[in-house]
Design a protein around this motif. Structure first.
Motif, PDB file in Angstrom:
ATOM      1  N   ALA A 174      -2.595   5.477  -5.800  1.00 11.27           N
ATOM      2  CA  ALA A 174      -3.186   5.249  -4.476  1.00 11.27           C
ATOM      3  C   ALA A 174      -4.562   4.600  -4.605  1.00 11.27           C
ATOM      4  O   ALA A 174      -4.928   3.714  -3.815  1.00 11.27           O
ATOM      5  CB  ALA A 174      -3.289   6.570  -3.717  1.00 11.27           C
ATOM      6  N   ALA A 199       0.845  -1.198   0.000  1.00 15.77           N
ATOM      7  CA  ALA A 199       0.000   0.000   0.000  1.00 15.77           C
ATOM      8  C   ALA A 199       0.876   1.242   0.000  1.00 15.77           C
ATOM      9  O   ALA A 199       1.927   1.266   0.642  1.00 15.77           O
ATOM     10  CB  ALA A 199      -0.889  -0.019   1.236  1.00 15.77           C
ATOM     11  N   GLU A 235      -5.760  -0.109   0.773  1.00 17.39           N
ATOM     12  CA  GLU A 235      -5.024   0.261   2.002  1.00 17.39           C
ATOM     13  C   GLU A 235      -4.125   1.481   1.806  1.00 17.39           C
ATOM     14  O   GLU A 235      -3.507   1.947   2.751  1.00 17.39           O
ATOM     15  CB  GLU A 235      -4.107  -0.860   2.556  1.00 17.39           C
ATOM     16  CG  GLU A 235      -4.699  -2.251   2.600  1.00 17.39           C
ATOM     17  CD  GLU A 235      -5.674  -2.410   3.725  1.00 17.39           C
ATOM     18  OE1 GLU A 235      -5.411  -1.923   4.830  1.00 17.39           O
ATOM     19  OE2 GLU A 235      -6.740  -3.004   3.452  1.00 17.39           O
ATOM     20  N   SER A 236      -4.019   1.986   0.571  1.00 13.07           N
ATOM     21  CA  SER A 236      -3.170   3.170   0.378  1.00 13.07           C
ATOM     22  C   SER A 236      -3.799   4.383   1.043  1.00 13.07           C
ATOM     23  O   SER A 236      -5.030   4.510   1.113  1.00 13.07           O
ATOM     24  CB  SER A 236      -2.998   3.477  -1.119  1.00 13.07           C
ATOM     25  OG  SER A 236      -2.202   2.501  -1.707  1.00 13.07           O
ATOM     26  N   GLN A 237      -2.950   5.298   1.480  1.00 14.53           N
ATOM     27  CA  GLN A 237      -3.409   6.548   2.089  1.00 14.53           C
ATOM     28  C   GLN A 237      -2.366   7.611   1.741  1.00 14.53           C
ATOM     29  O   GLN A 237      -1.251   7.582   2.260  1.00 14.53           O
ATOM     30  CB  GLN A 237      -3.516   6.355   3.611  1.00 14.53           C
ATOM     31  CG  GLN A 237      -4.146   7.512   4.355  1.00 14.53           C
ATOM     32  CD  GLN A 237      -5.632   7.706   4.015  1.00 14.53           C
ATOM     33  OE1 GLN A 237      -6.386   6.729   4.002  1.00 14.53           O
ATOM     34  NE2 GLN A 237      -6.030   8.932   3.700  1.00 14.53           N
ATOM     35  N   VAL A 238      -2.719   8.519   0.833  1.00  8.03           N
ATOM     36  CA  VAL A 238      -1.729   9.484   0.324  1.00  8.03           C
ATOM     37  C   VAL A 238      -2.337  10.890   0.336  1.00  8.03           C
ATOM     38  O   VAL A 238      -3.514  11.073  -0.004  1.00  8.03           O
ATOM     39  CB  VAL A 238      -1.318   9.100  -1.124  1.00  8.03           C
ATOM     40  CG1 VAL A 238      -0.460  10.193  -1.768  1.00  8.03           C
ATOM     41  CG2 VAL A 238      -0.563   7.767  -1.137  1.00  8.03           C
ATOM     42  N   LYS A 293       1.806   4.973   1.055  1.00  4.58           N
ATOM     43  CA  LYS A 293       1.524   5.848   2.210  1.00  4.58           C
ATOM     44  C   LYS A 293       2.414   7.069   2.117  1.00  4.58           C
ATOM     45  O   LYS A 293       3.602   6.958   1.801  1.00  4.58           O
ATOM     46  CB  LYS A 293       1.879   5.143   3.534  1.00  4.58           C
ATOM     47  CG  LYS A 293       1.215   3.810   3.753  1.00  4.58           C
ATOM     48  CD  LYS A 293      -0.049   3.958   4.541  1.00  4.58           C
ATOM     49  CE  LYS A 293      -0.700   2.586   4.684  1.00  4.58           C
ATOM     50  NZ  LYS A 293      -2.066   2.535   4.958  1.00  4.58           N
ATOM     51  N   GLY A 294       1.886   8.225   2.456  1.00  7.67           N
ATOM     52  CA  GLY A 294       2.756   9.397   2.550  1.00  7.67           C
ATOM     53  C   GLY A 294       2.062  10.703   2.213  1.00  7.67           C
ATOM     54  O   GLY A 294       0.874  10.738   1.870  1.00  7.67           O
ATOM     55  N   ASP A 295       2.866  11.735   2.323  1.00  9.91           N
ATOM     56  CA  ASP A 295       2.398  13.113   2.166  1.00  9.91           C
ATOM     57  C   ASP A 295       3.395  13.776   1.214  1.00  9.91           C
ATOM     58  O   ASP A 295       4.566  13.940   1.560  1.00  9.91           O
ATOM     59  CB  ASP A 295       2.458  13.758   3.566  1.00  9.91           C
ATOM     60  CG  ASP A 295       1.788  15.095   3.614  1.00  9.91           C
ATOM     61  OD1 ASP A 295       1.815  15.801   2.591  1.00  9.91           O
ATOM     62  OD2 ASP A 295       1.247  15.434   4.689  1.00  9.91           O
ATOM     63  N   SER A 336      -7.576   7.709  -0.610  1.00  7.67           N
ATOM     64  CA  SER A 336      -7.397   6.372  -0.025  1.00  7.67           C
ATOM     65  C   SER A 336      -7.814   5.318  -1.039  1.00  7.67           C
ATOM     66  O   SER A 336      -8.636   5.584  -1.927  1.00  7.67           O
ATOM     67  CB  SER A 336      -8.193   6.265   1.280  1.00  7.67           C
ATOM     68  OG  SER A 336      -9.224   5.348   1.137  1.00  7.67           O
ATOM     69  N   LEU A 339       6.672   6.883  -1.574  1.00 11.84           N
ATOM     70  CA  LEU A 339       5.331   6.406  -1.185  1.00 11.84           C
ATOM     71  C   LEU A 339       5.295   4.888  -1.001  1.00 11.84           C
ATOM     72  O   LEU A 339       4.339   4.354  -0.452  1.00 11.84           O
ATOM     73  CB  LEU A 339       4.300   6.799  -2.249  1.00 11.84           C
ATOM     74  CG  LEU A 339       3.993   8.292  -2.406  1.00 11.84           C
ATOM     75  CD1 LEU A 339       3.019   8.513  -3.556  1.00 11.84           C
ATOM     76  CD2 LEU A 339       3.417   8.871  -1.110  1.00 11.84           C
TER      77      LEU A 339
END
Ligand code: S3P
Length: 448
Positions: A256, A17, A261-264, A19-21, A308, A439
């Motif tokens: 994403a 997945a 389950e991805s959250q970006v 993840k990040g900002d 997400s 990510l």
């Protein structure tokens, strides 16, 4: 990018997945315009957030050759001191616009109404693209053009000192053609008018106003727009904060959405309503995208995208009227469609045939190479989503967006997806690989 550069094959593999900002680079359309308009204005324009991709660097060099002073501070701030509308200098060598259609077409508009002769060339991709769409209306001002067969560059523009104002109805939805005509109007006495049956991105109109030009925009009964300005104008330097590019944000956005389950979070994205067609479409497909922190900066709306991967996308019909607001995003939408449940029909894609590559053909070939069911009916592309086999090698044809789109495809595919050349990515999104890896994307060199 130089066409003679050695190809660099790259592949993407099924990834965990994401993840990040993150913050993607500055908007390409706004970056080109900020250098051009700064170079035409009186005084010093300070630009922050400029996209330092190859396309935009070619425009910086072009403006230098025409007499503007263009410098970069170590902190990435750019300073442009303009010569004033009407005072461009004849370049003493050929201007190489690299891969940039926007660069060459808008520059053609600028030089067409200056009494100078300018020679333009570009890479192998640009030298296949049609310039007749700008040469035709610019000839009405009095400029002369010499191109290769079918209007292909290299191209010479013999500008006119006695430009006649033009009223031009666009035969296709194109912000490049609209902008070329308006920019020719800057140094033309009288009213220059562009009628666009389908509204295209309006960064030229917004930024000209920011530089003190009176631009009149009215909405026509059929939903199109009439844009006019009265020349000759004097442009005053104005600082620019370049928002980040929605066309670059599109890649982590789709990555994403297709990866459960991805959250970006993607920060400071330009949300000009004529650029948000992909976001509208992905939300209609069921994508979980929230816009936060919406605000105005230098005449543009910007905001953060919180994405997400929890919802599985569903196929829809994407109407042809939406095409101008997402014209560069169809390759990556086709990737989203490959993961969606059911069929996605993308209508009215004729303009994709004249982009950095024939994108309709390049996308279809990439989908075929990776076992994805699809068909082309007229100007529509229809993709049937489901399990994505992958395993293919995709030809990028010097097209950055084909390369990035298919690297996104591989992030959820059963087998790796390779592109034959990742070099073109540097034209618009030099930090793509680093940001995607940050990510959690699994990218690796591939055998050719
Ligand atoms: C652009 C306009 C669009 C787009 C291109 C940038 C611009 O081209 O595809 O990447 O900055 O004006 P068209 O005008 O050919 O649609």
């Amino acid at each position: 990018m130089s066409s003679s550069q050695t190809k660099r094959p790259l592949q993407s593999l099924k990834s965990r997945a994401l993840k990040g900002d993150i913050r993607v680079p500055g908007d390409k359309s706004i970056s080109h315009r900020s250098l051009m308009f700064g170079g035409l204005a009186i005084g010093e324009t300070k630009i922050t957030g400029l996209l330092e991709g190859e396309d935009v660097l070619a425009t910086a060099e072009a403006m230098r050759k025409l007499g503007a002073t263009v410098n970069r501070d170590n902190d990435g701030t750019w300073h442009v001191t303009g010569v004033g509308v009407g005072a461009l200098r004849e370049p003493d060598s050929v201007i190489d616009m690299g891969n940039a259609g926007t660069g060459i077409r808008l520059m053609a508009g600028i030089v067409a109404t200056h009494p100078i002769t300018t020679f333009f060339t570009g890479d192998a991709s640009l030298c296949k693209r049609p310039m007749g769409r700008v040469a035709d209306p610019l000839a009405e001002f009095g400029a002369q053009f010499i191109t290769r067969e079918r209007g292909r560059p290299p191209m010479a523009v013999i500008g006119t000192d006695e430009a006649k104002p033009v009223t031009y109805t666009l035969p296709m939805a194109s912000a490049q053609v609209k902008s070329a005509v308006l920019l020719a109007g800057l140094n033309t006495a009288g009213t220059t008018t562009v009628i666009e049956p389908k509204p295209s991105r309006d960064h030229t109109e917004r930024m000209l106003r920011h530089f003190g030009v009176d631009v009149d925009v009215s909405i026509n009964d059929d939903g199109g727009r009439t844009v006019s300005l009265i020349g000759p104008v004097e442009m005053k330097a104005a600082d620019i904060v370049v928002p980040t590019d929605p066309s670059s944000a599109a890649f982590p956005l789709v990555a994403a959405l297709i990866n459960p389950e991805s959250q970006v979070t993607i920060r400071d994205v330009c949300l000009n309503p004529l650029r948000t067609g992909l976001i509208t479409t992905l939300i209609e497909m069921g994508g979980d995208i929230t816009i936060t922190n919406e605000r105005e900066e230098a005449g543009e709306t910007i905001g953060d995208l919180v994405v997400s991967g929890k919802n599985r996308l569903t196929g829809i019909v994407v109407p042809a009227e939406r095409a101008p607001s997402m014209i560069d995003e169809y390759p990556v939408l086709a990737v989203a469609a490959a993961y969606a449940q059911g069929e996605t029909r993308m209508c009215g894609l004729e303009e994709l045939r004249v982009k950095e590559s024939d994108r309709l053909a390049a996308v279809a070939a990439g989908l075929a190479a990776n076992g994805i069911i699809h068909r082309i009916e007229g100007d529509d592309l229809i993709v049937t989503g489901g399990d994505v086999p992958g395993g293919g090698m995709v030809e990028t044809h010097l097209d950055h967006r084909i390369a990035m789109s298919f690297l996104v495809l591989g992030l959820g595919a059963n087998d790796p997806v390779a592109v034959d050349d990742a070099n073109p990515i540097a034209t618009s999104f030099p930090s793509f690989e680093a940001l995607m890896r940050e990510l959690g994307a699994n990218l690796a060199p591939a055998g050719s």
